[in-house]
Design a protein around this motif. Sequence first.
Motif, mmCIF file in Angstrom:
data_model
loop_
_atom_site.group_PDB
_atom_site.id
_atom_site.type_symbol
_atom_site.label_atom_id
_atom_site.label_comp_id
_atom_site.label_asym_id
_atom_site.label_seq_id
_atom_site.Cartn_x
_atom_site.Cartn_y
_atom_site.Cartn_z
ATOM 1 N N THR B 99 37.578 33.386 39.459
ATOM 2 C CA THR B 99 38.704 34.256 39.145
ATOM 3 C C THR B 99 38.429 35.582 39.839
ATOM 4 O O THR B 99 37.409 36.222 39.578
ATOM 5 C CB THR B 99 38.834 34.474 37.634
ATOM 6 N N PHE B 100 39.339 35.975 40.729
ATOM 7 C CA PHE B 100 39.147 37.181 41.524
ATOM 8 C C PHE B 100 39.945 38.348 40.970
ATOM 9 O O PHE B 100 41.019 38.172 40.383
ATOM 10 C CB PHE B 100 39.614 36.946 42.965
ATOM 11 N N GLY B 101 39.411 39.546 41.200
ATOM 12 C CA GLY B 101 40.203 40.741 40.983
ATOM 13 C C GLY B 101 41.141 40.964 42.160
ATOM 14 O O GLY B 101 41.133 40.205 43.131
ATOM 15 N N THR B 102 41.952 41.999 42.066
ATOM 16 C CA THR B 102 42.939 42.271 43.112
ATOM 17 C C THR B 102 42.356 42.979 44.321
ATOM 18 O O THR B 102 43.026 43.148 45.328
ATOM 19 C CB THR B 102 44.104 43.112 42.562
ATOM 20 N N GLY B 103 41.089 43.373 44.217
ATOM 21 C CA GLY B 103 40.428 43.953 45.372
ATOM 22 C C GLY B 103 40.542 45.466 45.466
ATOM 23 O O GLY B 103 41.490 46.075 44.962
ATOM 24 N N THR B 104 39.552 46.060 46.113
ATOM 25 C CA THR B 104 39.550 47.493 46.417
ATOM 26 C C THR B 104 39.298 47.661 47.900
ATOM 27 O O THR B 104 38.319 47.122 48.428
ATOM 28 C CB THR B 104 38.457 48.235 45.641
ATOM 29 N N ARG B 105 40.186 48.392 48.547
ATOM 30 C CA ARG B 105 39.977 48.681 49.969
ATOM 31 C C ARG B 105 39.172 49.971 50.077
ATOM 32 O O ARG B 105 39.641 51.042 49.683
ATOM 33 C CB ARG B 105 41.298 48.824 50.709
ATOM 34 N N LEU B 106 37.962 49.833 50.586
ATOM 35 C CA LEU B 106 37.055 50.972 50.746
ATOM 36 C C LEU B 106 37.136 51.487 52.174
ATOM 37 O O LEU B 106 36.985 50.709 53.129
ATOM 38 C CB LEU B 106 35.618 50.553 50.423
ATOM 39 N N THR B 107 37.373 52.781 52.299
ATOM 40 C CA THR B 107 37.398 53.422 53.613
ATOM 41 C C THR B 107 36.332 54.506 53.624
ATOM 42 O O THR B 107 36.314 55.380 52.746
ATOM 43 C CB THR B 107 38.764 54.049 53.902
#
Lengths: 115, 110
Positions: B99-107
């Motif tokens: 089960t995955f989370g929606t993700g975080t885009r790291l810059t």
Amino acid sequence: GAGVSQSPSNKVTEKGKDVELRCDPISGHTALYWYRQSLGQGLEFLIYFQGNSAPDKSGLPSDRFSAERTGGSVSTLTIQRTQQEDSAVYLCASSWSGQGQETQYFGPGTRLLVL
Amino acid sequence: AQRVTQPEKLLSVFKGAPVELKCNYSYSGSPELFWYVQYSRQRLQLLLRHISRESIKGFTADLNKGETSFHLKKPFAQEEDSAMYYCALGDNFGNEKLTFGTGTRLTIIP
């Protein structure tokens, strides 16, 4: 060796048409998974195959979705009568045995667009 | 039901600054937790898993059962850390579906 491969890489179809997405797992991997990534969503589990056991279909969103795995290797995900909400990236992954907490190796995905 | 929450969709950090990507989970059993990463134009790959208690590319993550969290941390961010990060939860019933989370885009800002 080669990783998980998927085809096609992109697919554009019209609403109501059927589509087939293909996954070639890493050779020797007995476990295979399909996930879906819709815009703004996380990866959503669809279906899981492990060896000769009955697949876990608990994630399939509707009866329009089905998948099979022939000869314990290649898998095909079929979506019948596609709808616009089916537009997403479909990811396939494989692992050695599906037991314990092994690493899942992902393919590059198939980007499906339903017009 | 299993659930993974990543509250930040986007996170920008200056190079050399500490990074923390948050992940909270909901699960009634004993959780198996992972961080997966997707670099630009590459496929999704495993970064680390909690049972290994390892540090990969300078990243660590500690499972906190009391707070039901599995935050990903790195003391000094590098430009090559820019990517999409997903927290994932596995069940412990003998199969590997995640089960995955929606993700975080790291810059990482140079």
